[in-house]
Scaffold this active site. Structure first.
Site, PDB file in Angstrom:
ATOM      1  N   TYR A  81       0.994  -1.231   0.042  1.00 34.49           N
ATOM      2  CA  TYR A  81       0.084  -0.129   0.021  1.00 34.49           C
ATOM      3  C   TYR A  81       1.070   1.264  -0.039  1.00 34.49           C
ATOM      4  CZ  TYR A  81      -3.275   3.573   1.796  1.00 34.49           C
ATOM      5  OH  TYR A  81      -4.051   4.551   1.911  1.00 34.49           O
ATOM      6  N   ASP A 176       9.393   2.848  -0.987  1.00 35.86           N
ATOM      7  CA  ASP A 176       8.533   3.430  -0.186  1.00 35.86           C
ATOM      8  C   ASP A 176       8.686   2.951   1.706  1.00 35.86           C
ATOM      9  OD1 ASP A 176       6.155   4.414   1.587  1.00 35.86           O
ATOM     10  OD2 ASP A 176       4.742   3.431  -0.036  1.00 35.86           O
ATOM     11  N   LYS A 204       5.368   9.321   8.805  1.00 32.87           N
ATOM     12  CA  LYS A 204       5.254   9.055  10.081  1.00 32.87           C
ATOM     13  C   LYS A 204       6.517   9.405  10.856  1.00 32.87           C
ATOM     14  CE  LYS A 204       2.678   4.639   8.458  1.00 32.87           C
ATOM     15  NZ  LYS A 204       1.480   5.508   8.406  1.00 32.87           N
TER      16      LYS A 204
END
Length: 364
Positions: A81, A176, A204
């Protein structure tokens, strides 16, 4: 939240930044300092741009990769994702390399038409895709440790083959690292595995819990972005001073007092404890872990790709989750979300978690 919630120095930095002003719509010295910290920490990044989220980072990285190569097609992996980017919300077809079909209402077939979906850790599928379409592939994007079909660990053969093929065909390799950046090592998964991508996306931890993302890579690629190049990316809140303060302070702490050895030790303890609890209860399972990322899969077989993850016992996970809630332990609420813990989770907390899991699983 690798430092735990409401870490005192981070909260103080946020408060001081907010007192000076919450948004300027212009670059700041603090933004430049965070950029320098990122470049120092992450092996692949020579230049970096700040954005507001991991989704913005992956969306921007793909645009830059397409602009830099003049190609349209992108390879992603089923079960990975990368945020709610239209071209990446696609499901895998039945063949080894198929063009993606939209996996969400609101995503048009055209948006997904140039996305090739492969199986994670499938070396031959990757080789076949490049043999057939290598000259059309702008980029390969992946989670170097997957956190979105549970924690799935890459093989070194898979990573090295991907690095070799993208180099041979002039495609851009994008890691990613929104989850893994500053998590599995200070320099992310690329430091831990020794594979240097062309571009990296971050989120994050890099924002210290505030809305912030980043994308960066080789200088020649990043020079494609305006004003140096012609690829457009901008945002009034990109490099927001409050978010930058939280991120910069977090990276300072991680550099000065690295928690990674302790996180590794606690990760080993938790993974072994969860596995022992499941074994004692006679429950088929496997545990996957990299540092402080892990998943207890309700699956007797190792999970290396989405097809294997999809065979997990979802009902068993649901009973496990709600049983632990009853014991005061909040685990990720899906079989397909990786578990993380912070530097504040000491042996006592880890052991309490294991005891709660043992009690829950014994009641199955």
């Amino acid at each position: 939240m690798i430092l735990g919630h409401a870490q005192e120095e981070v909260v103080e930095a946020i408060t001081q930044a907010a007192a000076r002003g919450t948004s300027y719509g212009a670059p700041t010295e603090a933004e430049s300092r965070l950029a320098e910290q990122i470049i120092e920490a992450v092996p692949s990044i020579e230049k970096v741009r700040l954005v507001n989220s991991g989704t913005e980072a992956t969306m921007s990285a793909l645009r830059v990769a397409r602009g830099a190569t003049g190609r349209n097609k992108v390879i992603k992996f089923s079960g990975n994702y990368h945020g709610h980017v239209d071209s990446l919300l696609v499901a895998a077809g039945s063949a080894a390399a198929t063009l993606g079909a939209p996996d969400s209402p609101g995503v048009t077939p055209g948006a997904a038409a140039d996305t090739i979906v492969l199986s994670y850790n499938d070396v031959s599928g990757l080789q076949n895709a490049f043999a057939q379409q290598g000259d059309e592939i702008a980029a390969v994007i992946l989670e170097p440790v997957v956190g979105n079909m549970g924690c799935v660990v890459p093989t070194m053969e898979f990573l090295q083959t991907m690095r070799d093929l993208t180099s041979q065909h002039g495609s851009i390799l994008i890691f990613d690292e929104v989850m893994t950046g500053f998590r599995v090592a200070f320099g992310g998964a690329q430091e831990r595995f020794g594979i240097t991508p062309d571009m990296t996306t971050l989120g994050k931890i890099v924002g210290g819990g505030m809305p912030l993302g980043a994308y960066g890579g080789r200088k020649d690629i990043m020079d494609q972005v305006l004003p140096a190049g012609k690829v457009f990316q901008a945002g009034t809140l990109s490099g927001n001073p409050v978010a930058v303060a939280a991120g910069s302070t977090t990276l300072d702490i991680l550099k000065k007092s690295p928690p990674y050895e302790a996180l590794e030790k606690m990760g080993e303890r938790l993974a072994a404890g969860l596995s022992s609890a499941a074994s004692d209860a006679g429950i088929p399972h496997t545990v996957a872990r990299v540092g402080s990322m892990m998943t207890l899969f309700f699956n007797p077989d190792p999970v290396t790709c989405w097809d294997q993850a999809d065979r997990c016992d979802r009902d068993a996970f649901g009973r496990y989750f709600w049983g632990l809630i009853g014991e005061g332990v909040y685990m990720p609420c899906s079989q397909f979300e990786a578990l993380f813990f912070s530097r504040l989770h000491d042996e006592a907390i880890i052991d309490e978690t294991i005891d709660a899991a043992r009690k829950t699983l014994a009641a199955f």
